[in-house]
Design an enzyme around this catalytic site. Sequence first.
Site, PDB file in Angstrom:
ATOM      1  N   SER A 119       0.828  -1.207   0.000  1.00  0.00           N
ATOM      2  CA  SER A 119       0.000   0.000   0.000  1.00  0.00           C
ATOM      3  C   SER A 119       0.857   1.250   0.000  1.00  0.00           C
ATOM      4  CB  SER A 119      -0.914  -0.002   1.225  1.00  0.00           C
ATOM      5  OG  SER A 119      -0.139  -0.112   2.394  1.00  0.00           O
ATOM      6  N   HIS A 142      -2.750  -3.134  -6.225  1.00  0.00           N
ATOM      7  CA  HIS A 142      -3.140  -2.783  -4.848  1.00  0.00           C
ATOM      8  C   HIS A 142      -4.646  -2.963  -4.675  1.00  0.00           C
ATOM      9  CE1 HIS A 142      -3.546   0.398  -1.475  1.00  0.00           C
ATOM     10  NE2 HIS A 142      -3.329  -0.796  -0.968  1.00  0.00           N
ATOM     11  N   GLU A 154      -5.785  -0.828  -7.842  1.00  0.00           N
ATOM     12  CA  GLU A 154      -4.862   0.132  -8.445  1.00  0.00           C
ATOM     13  C   GLU A 154      -3.786  -0.670  -9.168  1.00  0.00           C
ATOM     14  OE1 GLU A 154      -4.660   4.064  -5.744  1.00  0.00           O
ATOM     15  OE2 GLU A 154      -3.942   2.314  -4.697  1.00  0.00           O
ATOM     16  N   ASN A 192      -4.307   6.042  -1.219  1.00  0.00           N
ATOM     17  CA  ASN A 192      -3.709   6.423   0.070  1.00  0.00           C
ATOM     18  C   ASN A 192      -3.182   7.854   0.074  1.00  0.00           C
ATOM     19  OD1 ASN A 192      -4.396   4.257   1.569  1.00  0.00           O
ATOM     20  ND2 ASN A 192      -2.562   3.086   1.111  1.00  0.00           N
TER      21      ASN A 192
HETATM   22  N1  CAA Z   1     -16.825 -11.667   2.377  1.00  0.00           N
HETATM   23  C1  CAA Z   1     -18.119 -11.756   2.003  1.00  0.00           C
HETATM   24  N2  CAA Z   1     -19.051 -10.850   2.328  1.00  0.00           N
HETATM   25  C2  CAA Z   1     -18.643  -9.799   3.092  1.00  0.00           C
HETATM   26  C3  CAA Z   1     -17.312  -9.648   3.534  1.00  0.00           C
HETATM   27  C4  CAA Z   1     -16.382 -10.648   3.133  1.00  0.00           C
HETATM   28  N3  CAA Z   1     -15.077 -10.594   3.481  1.00  0.00           N
HETATM   29  N4  CAA Z   1     -17.237  -8.500   4.261  1.00  0.00           N
HETATM   30  C5  CAA Z   1     -18.455  -7.951   4.278  1.00  0.00           C
HETATM   31  N5  CAA Z   1     -19.312  -8.731   3.578  1.00  0.00           N
HETATM   32  C6  CAA Z   1     -20.721  -8.498   3.304  1.00  0.00           C
HETATM   33  C7  CAA Z   1     -21.623  -8.663   4.490  1.00  0.00           C
HETATM   34  O1  CAA Z   1     -22.005 -10.000   4.653  1.00  0.00           O
HETATM   35  C8  CAA Z   1     -22.806  -7.785   4.128  1.00  0.00           C
HETATM   36  O2  CAA Z   1     -23.692  -8.423   3.263  1.00  0.00           O
HETATM   37  P1  CAA Z   1     -25.264  -7.999   3.228  1.00  0.00           P
HETATM   38  O3  CAA Z   1     -25.323  -6.515   2.974  1.00  0.00           O
HETATM   39  O4  CAA Z   1     -25.821  -8.791   2.108  1.00  0.00           O
HETATM   40  O5  CAA Z   1     -25.753  -8.385   4.588  1.00  0.00           O
HETATM   41  C9  CAA Z   1     -22.169  -6.671   3.318  1.00  0.00           C
HETATM   42  O6  CAA Z   1     -20.876  -7.124   2.898  1.00  0.00           O
HETATM   43  C10 CAA Z   1     -22.031  -5.450   4.140  1.00  0.00           C
HETATM   44  O7  CAA Z   1     -21.369  -5.797   5.367  1.00  0.00           O
HETATM   45  P2  CAA Z   1     -21.847  -5.369   6.825  1.00  0.00           P
HETATM   46  O8  CAA Z   1     -23.344  -5.380   6.918  1.00  0.00           O
HETATM   47  O9  CAA Z   1     -21.062  -6.165   7.807  1.00  0.00           O
HETATM   48  O10 CAA Z   1     -21.352  -3.896   7.048  1.00  0.00           O
HETATM   49  P3  CAA Z   1     -21.322  -2.656   6.083  1.00  0.00           P
HETATM   50  O11 CAA Z   1     -22.607  -2.451   5.391  1.00  0.00           O
HETATM   51  O12 CAA Z   1     -20.739  -1.555   6.896  1.00  0.00           O
HETATM   52  O13 CAA Z   1     -20.245  -3.040   4.985  1.00  0.00           O
HETATM   53  C11 CAA Z   1     -18.003  -2.770   4.385  1.00  0.00           C
HETATM   54  C12 CAA Z   1     -18.982  -3.422   5.326  1.00  0.00           C
HETATM   55  C13 CAA Z   1     -18.137  -3.383   2.990  1.00  0.00           C
HETATM   56  C14 CAA Z   1     -16.619  -3.086   4.937  1.00  0.00           C
HETATM   57  C15 CAA Z   1     -18.314  -1.222   4.322  1.00  0.00           C
HETATM   58  O14 CAA Z   1     -18.444  -0.715   5.608  1.00  0.00           O
HETATM   59  C16 CAA Z   1     -17.248  -0.448   3.596  1.00  0.00           C
HETATM   60  O15 CAA Z   1     -17.217  -0.399   2.384  1.00  0.00           O
HETATM   61  N6  CAA Z   1     -16.362   0.205   4.383  1.00  0.00           N
HETATM   62  C17 CAA Z   1     -15.230   0.947   3.847  1.00  0.00           C
HETATM   63  C18 CAA Z   1     -14.130  -0.025   3.575  1.00  0.00           C
HETATM   64  C19 CAA Z   1     -12.925   0.655   3.021  1.00  0.00           C
HETATM   65  O16 CAA Z   1     -12.832   1.866   2.884  1.00  0.00           O
HETATM   66  N7  CAA Z   1     -11.940  -0.187   2.666  1.00  0.00           N
HETATM   67  C20 CAA Z   1     -10.677   0.295   2.167  1.00  0.00           C
HETATM   68  C21 CAA Z   1      -9.741   0.457   3.311  1.00  0.00           C
HETATM   69  S1  CAA Z   1      -8.197   1.073   2.771  1.00  0.00           S
HETATM   70  C22 CAA Z   1      -7.367  -0.313   2.233  1.00  0.00           C
HETATM   71  O17 CAA Z   1      -7.812  -1.421   2.297  1.00  0.00           O
HETATM   72  C23 CAA Z   1      -6.051  -0.119   1.597  1.00  0.00           C
HETATM   73  C24 CAA Z   1      -4.935   0.436   2.320  1.00  0.00           C
HETATM   74  O18 CAA Z   1      -3.900   0.490   1.745  1.00  0.00           O
HETATM   75  C25 CAA Z   1      -5.019   0.931   3.694  1.00  0.00           C
END
Ligand code: CAA
Length: 297
Positions: A119, A142, A154, A192
Amino acid sequence: MEIKKVGVLGCGLMGSGIAQTAAAAGFEVVVREVTNELCERGFQGIEKSLAKFAEKGTITADQQREIRGRLTGTTEFNALADCDIIIEAIIENLDTKRDTYRQLDELCKPETIFASNTSSLSITEMMTATSAARQQRFIGLHFFNPVPIMKLVEVVKTILTDEAVYETAVDFGKRLGKVPVRASDKTGFIVNRLLVPYMLDSIRALEEGVGSIVDIDNAMKLGCGYPMGPLTLGDFVGLDTTYYIAEIMFNEFREKRFAPPPLLKRMVLAGLYGRKSGRGFYDYTVDPKNPTPMNLL
Ligand code: CAA
């Protein structure tokens, strides 16, 4: 060149998600971990995620079995020798990565594309651990957490990346069901570079008393339509990881916006890493689904 067999290095949160995504897209996937225990832990995560998709009806029980059947775990580097692309998602340590790439370069066929999921480390610095020919076949891929859900990848090119290799990687990103964006090898790439200062600023806002943890999160979640507030996101990404990325970006650009705020440093020193350690800006130990804000100031 057509990609058929995918190698993944590391079966942690990102590696297991990448392996699952590639297998779900129809690729044969070999995942290498350091120990069988780590491999098994990663595969448990994959099975849990596939079960979620099956429960929701996104995939059938047959597809669930087929996807699982395309995945093989190993502790041997040799098992990756005939892969068409290797995606590395091991510990974010440049020396360890360079050492791994050096070994793989000798082992893999000349056509194998090397891709790092880093990242914030420099793709160019990893690339120089390999031979001149491989350096042209070296890119960044990424992914974002949770990999099976997040649509972005990415695709990062260095100044030496071969054009045809780069286009193959962009196309591979599409075949994984992701939307590829093109980025050059500048620390933090696109996401990032924009996300990290935003997350750090939310911590500075907390330090300065602009709002409480919950109010800062609600403000951005409900005011801007983000799925999570910035402090919840920090807990989700891992505050140790966020701190580490910020340090790398600050050292690269020497700009204040990338400097980790003192509160973040102290939280990391105190072992408050976020969700993974049970406590961060919120306490997840009692009810992980309804965490309570911590008293940090
Ligand atoms: N596998 C399968 N399904 C998954 C899953 C996984 N690993 N994780 C979540 N889900 C599913 C859940 O089962 C749920 O399904 P339904 O809506 O059908 O019930 C759905 O995804 C949504 O999950 P939740 O209800 O638990 O919670 P949510 O609505 O808040 O969604 C989330 C969770 C998808 C993580 C959402 O909150 C989100 O998009 N958050 C932001 C995540 C983000 O910004 N990620 C990038 C981080 S930065 C990075 O990764 C890179 C870096 O370099 C730092």
